[in-house]
Design an enzyme around this catalytic site. Structure first.
Site, PDB file in Angstrom:
ATOM      1  N   CYS A   1      12.644 -23.838 -24.119  1.00  0.00           N
ATOM      2  CA  CYS A   1      12.728 -24.057 -22.673  1.00  0.00           C
ATOM      3  C   CYS A   1      13.630 -25.237 -22.361  1.00  0.00           C
ATOM      4  O   CYS A   1      14.562 -25.132 -21.578  1.00  0.00           O
ATOM      5  CB  CYS A   1      11.321 -24.286 -22.119  1.00  0.00           C
ATOM      6  SG  CYS A   1      11.297 -24.959 -20.455  1.00  0.00           S
TER       7      CYS A   1
ATOM      8  N   CYS B   1       2.078 -23.422 -18.393  1.00  0.00           N
ATOM      9  CA  CYS B   1       3.016 -24.538 -18.565  1.00  0.00           C
ATOM     10  C   CYS B   1       2.314 -25.814 -18.140  1.00  0.00           C
ATOM     11  O   CYS B   1       1.588 -25.841 -17.151  1.00  0.00           O
ATOM     12  CB  CYS B   1       4.258 -24.268 -17.709  1.00  0.00           C
ATOM     13  SG  CYS B   1       5.303 -25.698 -17.435  1.00  0.00           S
TER      14      CYS B   1
ATOM     15  N   GLN C   1       8.937 -30.506  -1.342  1.00  0.00           N
ATOM     16  CA  GLN C   1       8.825 -31.297  -2.576  1.00  0.00           C
ATOM     17  C   GLN C   1       7.788 -30.661  -3.504  1.00  0.00           C
ATOM     18  O   GLN C   1       6.721 -30.265  -3.059  1.00  0.00           O
ATOM     19  CB  GLN C   1       8.399 -32.737  -2.257  1.00  0.00           C
ATOM     20  CG  GLN C   1       9.363 -33.494  -1.350  1.00  0.00           C
ATOM     21  CD  GLN C   1      10.601 -33.993  -2.079  1.00  0.00           C
ATOM     22  OE1 GLN C   1      10.747 -33.846  -3.292  1.00  0.00           O
ATOM     23  NE2 GLN C   1      11.531 -34.575  -1.328  1.00  0.00           N
TER      24      GLN C   1
ATOM     25  N   TYR D   1      19.208 -34.438   5.984  1.00  0.00           N
ATOM     26  CA  TYR D   1      18.788 -33.544   4.899  1.00  0.00           C
ATOM     27  C   TYR D   1      17.262 -33.400   4.981  1.00  0.00           C
ATOM     28  O   TYR D   1      16.544 -33.665   4.030  1.00  0.00           O
ATOM     29  CB  TYR D   1      19.187 -34.101   3.533  1.00  0.00           C
ATOM     30  CG  TYR D   1      20.636 -34.544   3.405  1.00  0.00           C
ATOM     31  CD1 TYR D   1      21.622 -33.637   3.023  1.00  0.00           C
ATOM     32  CD2 TYR D   1      21.011 -35.872   3.647  1.00  0.00           C
ATOM     33  CE1 TYR D   1      22.953 -34.035   2.884  1.00  0.00           C
ATOM     34  CE2 TYR D   1      22.336 -36.286   3.520  1.00  0.00           C
ATOM     35  CZ  TYR D   1      23.295 -35.373   3.134  1.00  0.00           C
ATOM     36  OH  TYR D   1      24.601 -35.781   2.993  1.00  0.00           O
TER      37      TYR D   1
ATOM     38  N   GLU E   1      19.575 -30.480   9.063  1.00  0.00           N
ATOM     39  CA  GLU E   1      19.353 -29.742   7.819  1.00  0.00           C
ATOM     40  C   GLU E   1      20.219 -28.482   7.858  1.00  0.00           C
ATOM     41  O   GLU E   1      20.407 -27.877   8.904  1.00  0.00           O
ATOM     42  CB  GLU E   1      17.848 -29.396   7.735  1.00  0.00           C
ATOM     43  CG  GLU E   1      17.470 -28.242   6.844  1.00  0.00           C
ATOM     44  CD  GLU E   1      17.692 -28.501   5.355  1.00  0.00           C
ATOM     45  OE1 GLU E   1      17.351 -29.603   4.867  1.00  0.00           O
ATOM     46  OE2 GLU E   1      18.227 -27.596   4.693  1.00  0.00           O
TER      47      GLU E   1
ATOM     48  N   CYS F   1      17.099 -37.808  -5.696  1.00  0.00           N
ATOM     49  CA  CYS F   1      16.525 -37.195  -6.897  1.00  0.00           C
ATOM     50  C   CYS F   1      17.518 -37.251  -8.047  1.00  0.00           C
ATOM     51  O   CYS F   1      17.338 -36.577  -9.055  1.00  0.00           O
ATOM     52  CB  CYS F   1      16.086 -35.756  -6.610  1.00  0.00           C
ATOM     53  SG  CYS F   1      17.397 -34.735  -5.942  1.00  0.00           S
TER      54      CYS F   1
HETATM   55  N1  SAH Z   1      13.760 -34.485   3.084  1.00  0.00           N
HETATM   56  C1  SAH Z   1      13.252 -33.185   2.711  1.00  0.00           C
HETATM   57  C2  SAH Z   1      14.250 -32.337   1.922  1.00  0.00           C
HETATM   58  C3  SAH Z   1      14.995 -32.996   0.805  1.00  0.00           C
HETATM   59  S1  SAH Z   1      15.850 -31.901  -0.283  1.00  0.00           S
HETATM   60  C4  SAH Z   1      11.942 -33.321   1.974  1.00  0.00           C
HETATM   61  O1  SAH Z   1      11.553 -34.415   1.566  1.00  0.00           O
HETATM   62  O2  SAH Z   1      11.280 -32.301   1.791  1.00  0.00           O
HETATM   63  C5  SAH Z   1      17.446 -31.871   0.343  1.00  0.00           C
HETATM   64  C6  SAH Z   1      17.626 -30.985   1.557  1.00  0.00           C
HETATM   65  O3  SAH Z   1      19.006 -31.067   1.929  1.00  0.00           O
HETATM   66  C7  SAH Z   1      17.337 -29.492   1.356  1.00  0.00           C
HETATM   67  O4  SAH Z   1      16.434 -29.062   2.329  1.00  0.00           O
HETATM   68  C8  SAH Z   1      18.705 -28.816   1.521  1.00  0.00           C
HETATM   69  O5  SAH Z   1      18.617 -27.535   2.137  1.00  0.00           O
HETATM   70  C9  SAH Z   1      19.418 -29.808   2.408  1.00  0.00           C
HETATM   71  N2  SAH Z   1      20.884 -29.807   2.355  1.00  0.00           N
HETATM   72  C10 SAH Z   1      21.696 -29.578   1.285  1.00  0.00           C
HETATM   73  N3  SAH Z   1      22.977 -29.754   1.618  1.00  0.00           N
HETATM   74  C11 SAH Z   1      22.999 -30.114   2.936  1.00  0.00           C
HETATM   75  C12 SAH Z   1      24.038 -30.440   3.862  1.00  0.00           C
HETATM   76  N4  SAH Z   1      25.306 -30.428   3.478  1.00  0.00           N
HETATM   77  N5  SAH Z   1      23.690 -30.751   5.109  1.00  0.00           N
HETATM   78  C13 SAH Z   1      22.397 -30.782   5.512  1.00  0.00           C
HETATM   79  N6  SAH Z   1      21.373 -30.487   4.678  1.00  0.00           N
HETATM   80  C14 SAH Z   1      21.671 -30.147   3.410  1.00  0.00           C
END
Ligand code: SAH
Length: 422
Positions: free
Chosen positions: A29, A106, A230, A259, A280, A355
């Site tokens: 894996c 897992c 998450q 985002y 987003e 991340c």
């Molecule tokens: N803050 C959220 C999501 C984080 S993950 C949380 O904690 O749950 C990152 C996010 O960015 C995802 O939802 C993805 O769809 C979004 N994303 C990726 N590229 C992007 C872009 N160019 N513009 C806006 N959002 C984007």
């Protein structure tokens, strides 16, 4: 993105032998790079990595770990295949290949989700459902995605099929729900493309509401199949509390949640802000965010579907007053377009959640002026006024790693940047 199941970081440093007593398929894996390492050591290793990479920017606090680091993934993916002599198998792709390794349980994954994946394999046999062949495009059952609401216990099963028709649908749903009455919704997703993405465009709800709800930081969140959520709920609460603490909100601020996914961070912070603006790219996630504001009776939050960079440029052009920006980009990090607009918006504080510490380091360098000096014409990279009234310098005040992904080498980091006062 997440659905792509990209488990391996570019960092090869410190890989273990991956021949583990804890998992029979660890080596094939490759997902748990630290499987044979005591948890304390894992934390120490991550701490050291973040310190080496980021200590030049500011103070690195102690990593926030888990008390019980097993079975944390609330989202579990399995690929289905047919092996001669064995019949249908379900599990994971072998590292760097498209061969399927059979996995029944897992160490990282929610155990109910794993049990559902095994049951679907058995049911596929009795319902004579063929698995999808990626080379020929024949067959039906391709992947299964299971999501479990950590607090609510609601469970969503997404059956990813090569074509839209699931034969004996009613009986299949009945049999699966009889085995696992905790399942609250089942969705068929159609993916007939040659792609490493798990989910396709088309969706059909065949049981329940088509989404699950979960409770995080005292708010209820609706999560659709394609929306990001998450994967480690226990650590997410700690991460979001840290984010809100770093934002130091007083109720007077206009806050950007960039985002934003389904709006979790912005909605968790909304009661302490004047206004929240979320952006987003994923349209399903934005729809969830808008509904999530409504479910929680939050009236001071608006969400927009757009590229975060383009959206920030629009905000900067319209000279919107912004006080605090939360940014939580994907692994690839942010973009210069986004960060240039961010610097023009000139908020007092930026809370950056990442991340991927490597892209975080790159972006911090940019935001603090170190890699922007010549391009922007700043003196000493200190982010002086560009001659157009913009203060564009930030200093990293604190950095806190959060262990969202025990047993793997992935690291989540949160940091607070403050405007350098003139
Ligand atoms: N803050 C959220 C999501 C984080 S993950 C949380 O904690 O749950 C990152 C996010 O960015 C995802 O939802 C993805 O769809 C979004 N994303 C990726 N590229 C992007 C872009 N160019 N513009 C806006 N959002 C984007």
């Amino acid at each position: 993105m997440e659905e792509n199941r990209k488990k391996n970081d570019s960092r090869k440093e410190g890989k273990t032998s991956k021949t583990s007593g804890l998992c029979p398929v660890a080596k094939k894996c490759g997902g748990c790079q630290y499987i044979d390492m005591p948890y304390k050591e894992q934390l120490a290793k991550k701490q050291k990595y973040v310190e080496q990479l980021l200590k030049g920017f500011g103070k690195v606090n102690r990593i926030i770990g888990m008390e019980q680091p097993e079975y944390y993934r609330n989202k579990v993916h399995a690929v289905y295949d047919f092996h001669k002599g064995k019949g249908i198998v379900s599990g994971i792709y072998q590292e760097n290949s498209h061969d399927v390794v059979s996995v029944d349980s897992c160490l990282l994954e929610n155990r109910k989700a794993d049990a559902i994946i095994v049951s679907i394999r058995e049911l596929a046999k009795s319902f004579k459902i063929k698995t999808y062949n990626e080379d020929t495009g024949y067959g039906l059952l391709r992947h299964v995605l299971v999501r479990v609401g950590h607090t609510t216990g609601q469970i969503m099963v997404v059956l990813v099929l090569g074509s839209p028709i699931l034969p004996s649908k009613k009986n299949f749903v009945g049999a699966l729900c009889k085995l696992h009455p905790e399942i609250t919704t089942i969705v068929v997703n159609v993916n007939n493309k040659k792609t490493s993405m798990v989910l396709g465009e088309k969706e059909q709800v065949i049981y329940g509401k088509g989404y699950i709800e979960d409770v995080l930081c005292g708010r209820t969140f609706r999560i659709s199949p394609k929306s990001f959520y998450q994967v480690n709920s226990v650590q997410t609460e700690k991460l979001y509390h840290k984010a809100i603490e770093y934002a130091r909100l007083t109720g007077r601020e206009t806050v950007i949640d960039a985002y934003c996914g389904i709006g979790t961070i912005g909605l968790a912070a909304a009661s302490e802000a004047k206004k929240v603006i979320g952006v987003e790219l994923n349209k399903d996630a934005v729809r969830d965010a808008v509904i999530n504001a409504r479910i929680n009776q939050i009236k001071n939050a608006d969400f927009y579907q757009n590229d975060a960079g383009r959206f920030m440029v629009q905000l900067a052009k319209s000279q919107t007053q912004v006080d605090v920006v939360f940014m939580d980009p994907p692994r690839s990090g942010s973009t210069e377009e986004f960060m240039d607009a961010l610097l023009r918006l000139n908020p007092s504080r930026i809370v950056y959640i990442s991340c991927n510490p490597d892209t975080l380091a790159r972006d911090l360098k940019y935001l603090t002026g170190a890699s922007r000096g010549q391009k922007a014409g700043c003196e000493n990279g200190k982010g002086k006024d560009r001659g157009n009234g913009m203060v564009n310098g930030y200093r990293v005040m604190e950095i806190t790693p959060v262990d969202m992904f025990p047993f793997t080498e992935c690291i989540e980091t949160i940091c607070i940047l403050s405007q350098i006062s003139q």
